[in-house]
Design an enzyme around this catalytic site. Structure first.
Site, PDB file in Angstrom:
ATOM      1  N   GLU A 137      33.464  10.993  95.197  1.00  0.00           N
ATOM      2  CA  GLU A 137      34.127  10.995  96.509  1.00  0.00           C
ATOM      3  C   GLU A 137      35.326  11.948  96.467  1.00  0.00           C
ATOM      4  OE1 GLU A 137      34.818   7.167  98.398  1.00  0.00           O
ATOM      5  OE2 GLU A 137      36.183   8.026  99.858  1.00  0.00           O
ATOM      6  N   ARG A 171      41.290  -2.576 100.047  1.00  0.00           N
ATOM      7  CA  ARG A 171      39.985  -3.234 100.195  1.00  0.00           C
ATOM      8  C   ARG A 171      39.874  -4.459  99.278  1.00  0.00           C
ATOM      9  NH1 ARG A 171      34.929  -2.611 102.722  1.00  0.00           N
ATOM     10  NH2 ARG A 171      35.365  -0.644 103.775  1.00  0.00           N
ATOM     11  N   GLU A 204      26.769  -0.660  99.491  1.00  0.00           N
ATOM     12  CA  GLU A 204      27.645  -1.334  98.536  1.00  0.00           C
ATOM     13  C   GLU A 204      27.482  -2.851  98.444  1.00  0.00           C
ATOM     14  OE1 GLU A 204      30.920   0.745 100.606  1.00  0.00           O
ATOM     15  OE2 GLU A 204      31.813   0.911  98.616  1.00  0.00           O
TER      16      GLU A 204
HETATM   17  N1  MTE Z   1      22.510   4.496  95.689  1.00  0.00           N
HETATM   18  C1  MTE Z   1      22.127   5.469  94.833  1.00  0.00           C
HETATM   19  N2  MTE Z   1      20.829   5.552  94.478  1.00  0.00           N
HETATM   20  N3  MTE Z   1      23.015   6.369  94.323  1.00  0.00           N
HETATM   21  C2  MTE Z   1      24.360   6.305  94.651  1.00  0.00           C
HETATM   22  O1  MTE Z   1      25.148   7.125  94.180  1.00  0.00           O
HETATM   23  N4  MTE Z   1      26.111   5.121  95.936  1.00  0.00           N
HETATM   24  C3  MTE Z   1      26.518   3.862  96.558  1.00  0.00           C
HETATM   25  C4  MTE Z   1      25.457   3.394  97.550  1.00  0.00           C
HETATM   26  N5  MTE Z   1      24.149   3.422  96.952  1.00  0.00           N
HETATM   27  C5  MTE Z   1      24.796   5.272  95.551  1.00  0.00           C
HETATM   28  C6  MTE Z   1      23.800   4.395  96.064  1.00  0.00           C
HETATM   29  C7  MTE Z   1      27.803   3.939  97.256  1.00  0.00           C
HETATM   30  S1  MTE Z   1      29.224   3.790  96.354  1.00  0.00           S
HETATM   31  C8  MTE Z   1      27.884   4.094  98.613  1.00  0.00           C
HETATM   32  S2  MTE Z   1      29.364   4.080  99.418  1.00  0.00           S
HETATM   33  C9  MTE Z   1      26.677   4.276  99.434  1.00  0.00           C
HETATM   34  O2  MTE Z   1      25.474   4.279  98.658  1.00  0.00           O
HETATM   35  C10 MTE Z   1      26.794   5.599 100.189  1.00  0.00           C
HETATM   36  O3  MTE Z   1      25.686   5.886 100.945  1.00  0.00           O
HETATM   37  P1  MTE Z   1      25.428   5.286 102.416  1.00  0.00           P
HETATM   38  O4  MTE Z   1      26.726   5.237 103.122  1.00  0.00           O
HETATM   39  O5  MTE Z   1      24.481   6.244 103.010  1.00  0.00           O
HETATM   40  O6  MTE Z   1      24.849   3.926 102.195  1.00  0.00           O
HETATM   41  N1  HPA Z   2      35.594   3.057 101.413  1.00  0.00           N
HETATM   42  C1  HPA Z   2      35.267   4.175 100.742  1.00  0.00           C
HETATM   43  N2  HPA Z   2      35.989   5.261 100.757  1.00  0.00           N
HETATM   44  C2  HPA Z   2      37.120   5.256 101.469  1.00  0.00           C
HETATM   45  C3  HPA Z   2      37.520   4.131 102.193  1.00  0.00           C
HETATM   46  C4  HPA Z   2      36.713   2.974 102.163  1.00  0.00           C
HETATM   47  O1  HPA Z   2      37.007   1.934 102.782  1.00  0.00           O
HETATM   48  N3  HPA Z   2      38.681   4.421 102.806  1.00  0.00           N
HETATM   49  C5  HPA Z   2      38.974   5.686 102.431  1.00  0.00           C
HETATM   50  N4  HPA Z   2      38.035   6.201 101.631  1.00  0.00           N
HETATM   51 MO1  MOS Z   3      31.165   4.343  97.858  1.00  0.00          MO
HETATM   52  S1  MOS Z   3      32.519   3.550  96.483  1.00  0.00           S
HETATM   53  O1  MOS Z   3      32.298   4.040  99.176  1.00  0.00           O
HETATM   54  O2  MOS Z   3      31.370   5.988  97.483  1.00  0.00           O
END
Ligand code: MTE
Ligand code: HPA
Ligand code: MOS
Length: 771
Positions: free
Chosen positions: A243, A321, A720
């Site tokens: 990120e 969070r 998540e």
């Molecule tokens: N799934 C896979 N296969 N690989 C990843 O890196 N990241 C996770 C989750 N699932 C991840 C994953 C995290 S930390 C987040 S925030 C979300 O996917 C981000 O994707 P989305 O917002 O499209 O669900």
């Molecule tokens: N989640 C993930 N990334 C972020 C957030 C959050 O709530 N706020 C700022 N960056």
């Molecule tokens: Mo997921 S920890 O919000 O990249």
């Protein structure tokens, strides 16, 4: 590109269990990761010189021999930076290269760009660095005692919790240490930068945040944002670790490219990646609960302290969070949540799936186990009695919970997995087996969906319809394995009722969709799905005006083609006719989440658009002689609203759970007293393997699930929340440990619950329970 006419009639694409678009390419090797891109001529390879101290003044940095080494083309230090020596997301405290003082072991001091990677690595080893040691603060506790923090302690309050606890018929207090976690994405940090003309740079990088990469590179290089194009086709996993912390490596490669006018690539070795990039924050939590004879909460107080590392990174929002989730799914009645954000001389900790939420949440689950044990009640009943929707609806931050389905999910899961009978069976087993003890726990998850930094809840998309009926889809989200691209493609295909194969998934690029947020906070499909739909609707509005004028009827999109009154026209013919009538078939869509707001000064507001819910029941068996253990059965019921894609969602639930299980059982990060990470390779850091998957693993998407808010086709975010379902494993292990003392005393068990910790906890329980 399939024919989008009547011949290609297919099943609906929305809500269908369609496989990941890249799955066959992942297997065949056709899927391109950065390191698979054919290397351009003249490519330079970077290696980073690291600090060997956690905290010291650098009294000498002599790079003469490095510069003279074979194959070296450039050596990069702060004097080479035309702009700011800062890659931080906002706080201004993350130097690209350390200057004067080093603040963690492994911090970048310089980078070598050479003809080959072995030459760059060999040259970097020739640096002469001298330090004047300063005392390192390694743990959160040490930093708190020293008053070192990344921002002032934050407090969230609902009523007077201390008074409520004091007035309650019963009270309990406890302490829990919760470990951090290494992301262990399969594709490590990597970037390739190719210089163009006039100072333009094209950056391929493995990042969840192309826009921030672009903006920070421009800041480091002192060039306009518009000169930098960042492109991401996919990541081999991000999990939050990309990120912000992907930016440093892209910035080094960009600096090398700018300085040498040659393409430059950097790819961290696994050990360097583990040492040089931040992890999940470890936490120390003190809790205190007041409750009545049935375990109903009267008030709760939590004091959280986290190891942020040497800089702020995203620690403000991550610790926020943690506070938002200290209640998990329970109405606390009165609450006081105090959060210290400790600055240590360790790598800067960062986002990791759950973003502080898991660390905040686990304490109340342990605390409720303690309440149940003290009253001799089943923890499941104590949990049920305290749920939002059962005992109240006001959160400690003033948001009213109106959508709680935790009770329905828990009851349905308990029924499906035979919880009551198995509780009795486990008790019977434990009464008759000396060496192997079983434990069982059923725990809920409630997770707030939205970036808590309100302005980040926006997204853009770019849709082109070509005259052959094929659709080019671009949006601001990034693919990291979570299936975002297929979900957004389903949304676009459904809008025009064309087959999924008509929609072309393309790389995320800052020159197509600008000013985007990180793909994070599980909001990728919520935000980008809506933005893509908005773009499709804009094109459809123009097509509607055209159709009314030309055919005297509004178009209706069907899998058979476009219905225009009693005429049926293939999609391709219809859009081609529109083109000939000079209708624009391209649109930039936009979306922002409505109805959310948050005042960080008072920690009140409505930070979340809605909540995602789930529950898991885990059964474990622990060897009381060795502490070895196994998760033998897991049942999960999880709410994803109306699933956009049940196949993808099941994968997210399973993967999230296993990743959470690793965090709470085998994955242990150890820093020694000098601040050295001693667990910096898979030999000493153990992530779950296929053999750790529970023998019985039943995962179901909750059939009744539906988002009450107007999200993309009433779905819910899934990325998540399932990670926190693994807290049931920790509670089941706690239950097994408690059994050695006849459930008379509450175990002191910290996370991760490694065999060593389980063994020590059992010995402690035996001695306190009196044998
Ligand atoms: N799934 C896979 N296969 N690989 C990843 O890196 N990241 C996770 C989750 N699932 C991840 C994953 C995290 S930390 C987040 S925030 C979300 O996917 C981000 O994707 P989305 O917002 O499209 O669900
Ligand atoms: N989640 C993930 N990334 C972020 C957030 C959050 O709530 N706020 C700022 N960056
Ligand atoms: Mo997921 S920890 O919000 O990249």
């Amino acid at each position: 590109m399939a024919d989008s006419g009547a011949a290609a009639r297919t099943l609906p694409v929305l809500n269908a269990p369609i496989g990941h678009d890249s799955a066959p390419r992942h297997v065949s090797g056709e899927a391109l990761y950065i390191d698979d891109i054919p290397e351009p001529r003249g490519l330079l390879h970077l290696h980073v010189g690291q600090s060997a101290r956690a905290h010291a003044r650098v009294t000498k940095l002599d790079l003469t021999k490095v510069r003279a080494a074979p194959g070296v083309v450039a050596v990069l230090t702060p004097v080479d930076i035309p702009g700011k020596n800062d890659i931080s997301p906002f706080a201004g405290d993350d130097p690209l290269f350390a200057e004067g003082e080093v603040k963690f072991m492994g911090q970048a001091l310089f980078a070598v760009a050479a003809e080959t990677l072995p030459k760059a690595r060999a040259a970097a080893a020739l640096a002469v660095v001298e330090y004047e040691d300063l005392p390192p603060l390694v743990t959160a506790g040490a930093a708190l005692a020293a008053g070192e923090r990344i921002e002032p302690t934050q407090v969230m309050k609902l009523g007077d919790a201390r008074a409520a606890v004091a007035a309650a018929p019963h009270s309990l207090a406890g302490h829990l240490n919760v470990g951090g976690q290494e992301h262990f994405y399969l594709e490590g940090q990597v970037a390739l930068v190719v210089p163009g003309e006039g100072g333009d740079l094209h950056v391929w990088t493995s990042t969840q945040h192309p826009t921030e990469t672009q903006h920070i590179l421009a800041r480091v290089l002192a060039c306009p944002d518009a000169a930098v194009t960042v492109e991401v086709r996919r990541m081999g996993g991000g999990f939050g670790g990309k990120e912000t912390q992907s930016v440093q490596w892209a910035a080094m490669a960009a600096l090398a490219a700018l300085k040498t006018r040659r393409p430059a690539k950097i790819r961290l070795d696994r050990d360097d990646d583990m040492v040089m990039t931040g992890k999940r924050h470890d936490f120390e939590v003190d809790w205190e609960l007041g409750f009545d004879g049935e375990g109903r909460l009267k008030g709760a107080a939590f004091e959280l302290n986290s190891r942020c590392g040497f800089s702020a990174d995203l620690s403000h929002a991550i610790n926020d969070r943690a506070m938002f989730h200290a209640d998990n799914a329970y109405a606390l009645q009165a609450a006081e949540i105090v959060s210290h954000r400790s600055r240590t001389h360790t790598v800067s900790n960062t986002a990791f799936r759950g973003f502080g939420g898991p660390q905040g949440m686990i304490a109340i689950e342990q605390a409720l186990d303690a309440v149940a044990l003290s009253l001799g009640r089943d923890p499941f009943d104590v949990r049920l009695a305290n749920l939002y929707g059962v005992s109240g609806d006001l959160t400690p931050y003033g948001q009213t919970v109106t959508d709680s389905v935790a009770r329905e999910i828990m009851l349905e899961l308990a029924e499906n997995c035979d919880y009551r009978a198995r509780r009795a069976a486990v008790a019977k087993w434990n009464a008759t087996n000396d060496h192997l003890k079983r434990g069982l726990a059923l725990t809920p998850v409630k997770f707030g969906i939205s970036f808590t930094t309100t302005h980040l809840n926006q997204a853009g998309a770019l849709v082109h319809v070509y005259t052959d009926g094929s659709i080019h889809l671009n949006h601001g989200g990034t693919e990291m394995g979570q299936g975002l691209n297929i979900k957004v493609a389903q949304v676009a295909a459904d809008a025009f009722k064309v087959p999924l194969s008509a929609v072309r998934i393309t790389s995320t690029r800052t020159d197509k969709v600008p000013n985007t947020s990180a793909t994070a906070a599980s909001s990728g499909s919520d935000l980008n799905g809506m933005a893509a739909l908005n773009a499709c609707r804009m094109i459809q509005e123009r097509l509607a005006a055209f159709a009314l004028e030309t055919y005297g009827a509004a178009p209706v999109y069907t899998p058979d083609g476009v219905r225009l009154g009693d005429q049926l026209m293939p999609f391709k013919a219809f859009v081609n006719a529109a083109y000939l009538a000079r209708v624009s078939l391209s649109a930039a869509g936009f979306y922002k989440t409505p109805d959310i707001h948050y005042d960080r000064a008072t920690h009140t507001g409505r930070p979340f658009y809605y909540y995602a819910y789930g529950a898991a029941c885990s059964e474990v068996v622990v060897d009381t002689l060795t502490g070895e253990n196994k998760v033998v059965r897991v049942d999960i019921l999880h709410d994803v609203g109306r699933s956009l894609n049940p196949a993808i969602d099941l994968g997210q639930i399973e993967g999230g759970f296993i990743q959470g299980m690793g965090w709470l059982t085998t994955e242990e990060l150890v820093f020694d007293a000098k601040g050295r990470l001693t667990t910096h390779a898979p030999s000493t850091y153990k992530i779950p393997t296929a053999g750790d998957r529970p023998d019985v693993f039943n995962i179901a998407i909750w059939r009744a699930g539906e988002n009450r808010e107007d999200t993309i086709h009433r779905s819910k975010a899934v990325g998540e929340p399932p990670l926190m379902l693994a807290i049931s494993v920790f509670c089941a292990l706690t239950d097994a440990v408690a059994s050695v003392g006849g459930h008379r005393v509450m175990p002191n068990l910290d996370a991760p619950a490694t065999p060593e910790r389980l063994l020590a906890a059992m010995a402690d329980v035996r001695s306190r329970a009196g044998g």
